[in-house]
Design a protein around this motif. Sequence first.
Motif, PDB file in Angstrom:
ATOM      1  N   GLN A  90       0.835  -1.209   0.000  1.00 44.73           N
ATOM      2  CA  GLN A  90       0.000   0.000   0.000  1.00 44.73           C
ATOM      3  C   GLN A  90       0.868   1.256   0.000  1.00 44.73           C
ATOM      4  O   GLN A  90       0.665   2.175  -0.803  1.00 44.73           O
ATOM      5  N   LEU A  91       1.857   1.297   0.878  1.00 43.79           N
ATOM      6  CA  LEU A  91       2.729   2.459   0.961  1.00 43.79           C
ATOM      7  C   LEU A  91       3.668   2.552  -0.238  1.00 43.79           C
ATOM      8  O   LEU A  91       4.028   3.656  -0.669  1.00 43.79           O
ATOM      9  N   PHE A  92       4.069   1.416  -0.788  1.00 43.34           N
ATOM     10  CA  PHE A  92       4.879   1.408  -2.012  1.00 43.34           C
ATOM     11  C   PHE A  92       4.110   2.119  -3.127  1.00 43.34           C
ATOM     12  O   PHE A  92       4.655   2.994  -3.814  1.00 43.34           O
ATOM     13  N   VAL A  93       2.841   1.744  -3.319  1.00 46.42           N
ATOM     14  CA  VAL A  93       2.012   2.342  -4.373  1.00 46.42           C
ATOM     15  C   VAL A  93       1.824   3.841  -4.119  1.00 46.42           C
ATOM     16  O   VAL A  93       1.939   4.657  -5.046  1.00 46.42           O
ATOM     17  N   GLU A  94       1.538   4.219  -2.884  1.00 47.06           N
ATOM     18  CA  GLU A  94       1.355   5.641  -2.565  1.00 47.06           C
ATOM     19  C   GLU A  94       2.621   6.439  -2.859  1.00 47.06           C
ATOM     20  O   GLU A  94       2.562   7.528  -3.451  1.00 47.06           O
ATOM     21  N   ALA A  95       3.779   5.913  -2.462  1.00 50.40           N
ATOM     22  CA  ALA A  95       5.048   6.610  -2.699  1.00 50.40           C
ATOM     23  C   ALA A  95       5.334   6.686  -4.200  1.00 50.40           C
ATOM     24  O   ALA A  95       5.806   7.713  -4.697  1.00 50.40           O
ATOM     25  N   TRP A  96       5.083   5.603  -4.923  1.00 52.27           N
ATOM     26  CA  TRP A  96       5.268   5.591  -6.386  1.00 52.27           C
ATOM     27  C   TRP A  96       4.450   6.712  -7.022  1.00 52.27           C
ATOM     28  O   TRP A  96       4.957   7.481  -7.843  1.00 52.27           O
ATOM     29  N   ASN A  97       3.186   6.817  -6.665  1.00 55.01           N
ATOM     30  CA  ASN A  97       2.302   7.805  -7.279  1.00 55.01           C
ATOM     31  C   ASN A  97       2.671   9.234  -6.910  1.00 55.01           C
ATOM     32  O   ASN A  97       2.295  10.171  -7.618  1.00 55.01           O
ATOM     33  N   ARG A  98       3.444   9.418  -5.834  1.00 50.94           N
ATOM     34  CA  ARG A  98       3.983  10.737  -5.476  1.00 50.94           C
ATOM     35  C   ARG A  98       5.371  10.950  -6.064  1.00 50.94           C
ATOM     36  O   ARG A  98       5.988  11.988  -5.858  1.00 50.94           O
ATOM     37  N   ARG A  99       5.930   9.942  -6.746  1.00 49.50           N
ATOM     38  CA  ARG A  99       7.292   9.959  -7.298  1.00 49.50           C
ATOM     39  C   ARG A  99       8.321  10.109  -6.186  1.00 49.50           C
ATOM     40  O   ARG A  99       9.299  10.837  -6.305  1.00 49.50           O
ATOM     41  N   ASP A 100       8.101   9.396  -5.095  1.00 45.05           N
ATOM     42  CA  ASP A 100       8.935   9.529  -3.904  1.00 45.05           C
ATOM     43  C   ASP A 100       9.804   8.285  -3.718  1.00 45.05           C
ATOM     44  O   ASP A 100       9.472   7.370  -2.957  1.00 45.05           O
ATOM     45  N   ALA A 101      10.916   8.257  -4.413  1.00 42.80           N
ATOM     46  CA  ALA A 101      11.825   7.111  -4.359  1.00 42.80           C
ATOM     47  C   ALA A 101      12.395   6.913  -2.958  1.00 42.80           C
ATOM     48  O   ALA A 101      12.645   5.781  -2.544  1.00 42.80           O
ATOM     49  N   ARG A 102      12.587   7.984  -2.221  1.00 48.99           N
ATOM     50  CA  ARG A 102      13.125   7.881  -0.864  1.00 48.99           C
ATOM     51  C   ARG A 102      12.163   7.100   0.037  1.00 48.99           C
ATOM     52  O   ARG A 102      12.581   6.256   0.827  1.00 48.99           O
ATOM     53  N   GLN A 103      10.869   7.375  -0.094  1.00 50.73           N
ATOM     54  CA  GLN A 103       9.885   6.660   0.720  1.00 50.73           C
ATOM     55  C   GLN A 103       9.732   5.204   0.278  1.00 50.73           C
ATOM     56  O   GLN A 103       9.502   4.329   1.110  1.00 50.73           O
ATOM     57  N   ILE A 104       9.880   4.939  -1.016  1.00 52.71           N
ATOM     58  CA  ILE A 104       9.884   3.549  -1.476  1.00 52.71           C
ATOM     59  C   ILE A 104      11.041   2.816  -0.803  1.00 52.71           C
ATOM     60  O   ILE A 104      10.860   1.748  -0.215  1.00 52.71           O
ATOM     61  N   ALA A 105      12.217   3.386  -0.872  1.00 50.57           N
ATOM     62  CA  ALA A 105      13.404   2.749  -0.295  1.00 50.57           C
ATOM     63  C   ALA A 105      13.282   2.595   1.215  1.00 50.57           C
ATOM     64  O   ALA A 105      13.779   1.616   1.786  1.00 50.57           O
ATOM     65  N   ALA A 106      12.610   3.531   1.874  1.00 49.52           N
ATOM     66  CA  ALA A 106      12.456   3.476   3.331  1.00 49.52           C
ATOM     67  C   ALA A 106      11.642   2.268   3.788  1.00 49.52           C
ATOM     68  O   ALA A 106      11.710   1.882   4.956  1.00 49.52           O
ATOM     69  N   LEU A 107      10.909   1.658   2.890  1.00 49.34           N
ATOM     70  CA  LEU A 107      10.135   0.460   3.222  1.00 49.34           C
ATOM     71  C   LEU A 107      11.037  -0.763   3.385  1.00 49.34           C
ATOM     72  O   LEU A 107      10.616  -1.787   3.918  1.00 49.34           O
ATOM     73  N   PHE A 108      12.289  -0.650   2.921  1.00 49.83           N
ATOM     74  CA  PHE A 108      13.218  -1.775   2.877  1.00 49.83           C
ATOM     75  C   PHE A 108      14.233  -1.708   4.013  1.00 49.83           C
ATOM     76  O   PHE A 108      14.585  -0.635   4.484  1.00 49.83           O
ATOM     77  N   ASP A 109      14.736  -2.885   4.374  1.00 44.92           N
ATOM     78  CA  ASP A 109      15.867  -2.973   5.296  1.00 44.92           C
ATOM     79  C   ASP A 109      17.067  -2.257   4.676  1.00 44.92           C
ATOM     80  O   ASP A 109      17.147  -2.129   3.444  1.00 44.92           O
ATOM     81  N   PRO A 110      18.036  -1.824   5.480  1.00 42.61           N
ATOM     82  CA  PRO A 110      19.244  -1.205   4.910  1.00 42.61           C
ATOM     83  C   PRO A 110      19.934  -2.100   3.884  1.00 42.61           C
ATOM     84  O   PRO A 110      20.474  -1.612   2.903  1.00 42.61           O
ATOM     85  N   ASP A 111      19.899  -3.412   4.107  1.00 41.54           N
ATOM     86  CA  ASP A 111      20.495  -4.347   3.147  1.00 41.54           C
ATOM     87  C   ASP A 111      19.416  -5.050   2.310  1.00 41.54           C
ATOM     88  O   ASP A 111      19.596  -6.179   1.869  1.00 41.54           O
ATOM     89  N   GLY A 112      18.300  -4.351   2.074  1.00 43.34           N
ATOM     90  CA  GLY A 112      17.190  -4.916   1.316  1.00 43.34           C
ATOM     91  C   GLY A 112      17.571  -5.263  -0.114  1.00 43.34           C
ATOM     92  O   GLY A 112      18.534  -4.733  -0.673  1.00 43.34           O
ATOM     93  N   GLU A 113      16.794  -6.163  -0.674  1.00 39.81           N
ATOM     94  CA  GLU A 113      16.998  -6.629  -2.047  1.00 39.81           C
ATOM     95  C   GLU A 113      15.761  -6.299  -2.874  1.00 39.81           C
ATOM     96  O   GLU A 113      14.638  -6.402  -2.379  1.00 39.81           O
TER      97      GLU A 113
END
Length: 156
Positions: free
Chosen positions: A13-36
């Motif tokens: 849900q938050l991935f889609v919301e961040a995408w639609n705002r063009r917010d790459a930082r918030q997309i990345a914030a959903l992931f662990d520091p060593d996320g894949e």
Amino acid sequence: MSATLDSPETIPQLFVEAWNRRDARQIAALFDPDGEFVNVTGLWWHRREDIERAHDYGLRTIFNNSTLTLTRTKTKYLANHIAVVHAKVKLTGQTPTSEVPNPGARHTIFTFVVHKLSDGWSCAAAQNTDIVPAMETHIRDEKNQLHAVDYRRSTQ
């Protein structure tokens, strides 16, 4: 973000919301520091910074007028603190190219592997897969081009 990370389903849900705002930082914030993250063409990013950089480029260049719509989610808990979330999404408004001046809608399935931390859920890994209707797999031709194929239909 408009919601908190209080359940596994909030990740897509938050991935889609961040995408639609063009917010790459918030997309990345959903992931662990060593996320894949593996995208639909198999590009693979290994850290939160790489996920942010790749999505920033994509959201400025390839998907600058796009909209993601979350159409379905399904969660499978592997333990109380670990889950796999599948999310079906619709993508519209992809940036045209000279070869494809009017891109159509695409449907994909994201697979998010998530785990609960003390302050909410986080994504350890995600993969995005294009849905190719009525096809079973891909095949590579002699010119090194991939084609979606359905072996149920005879080509002989």
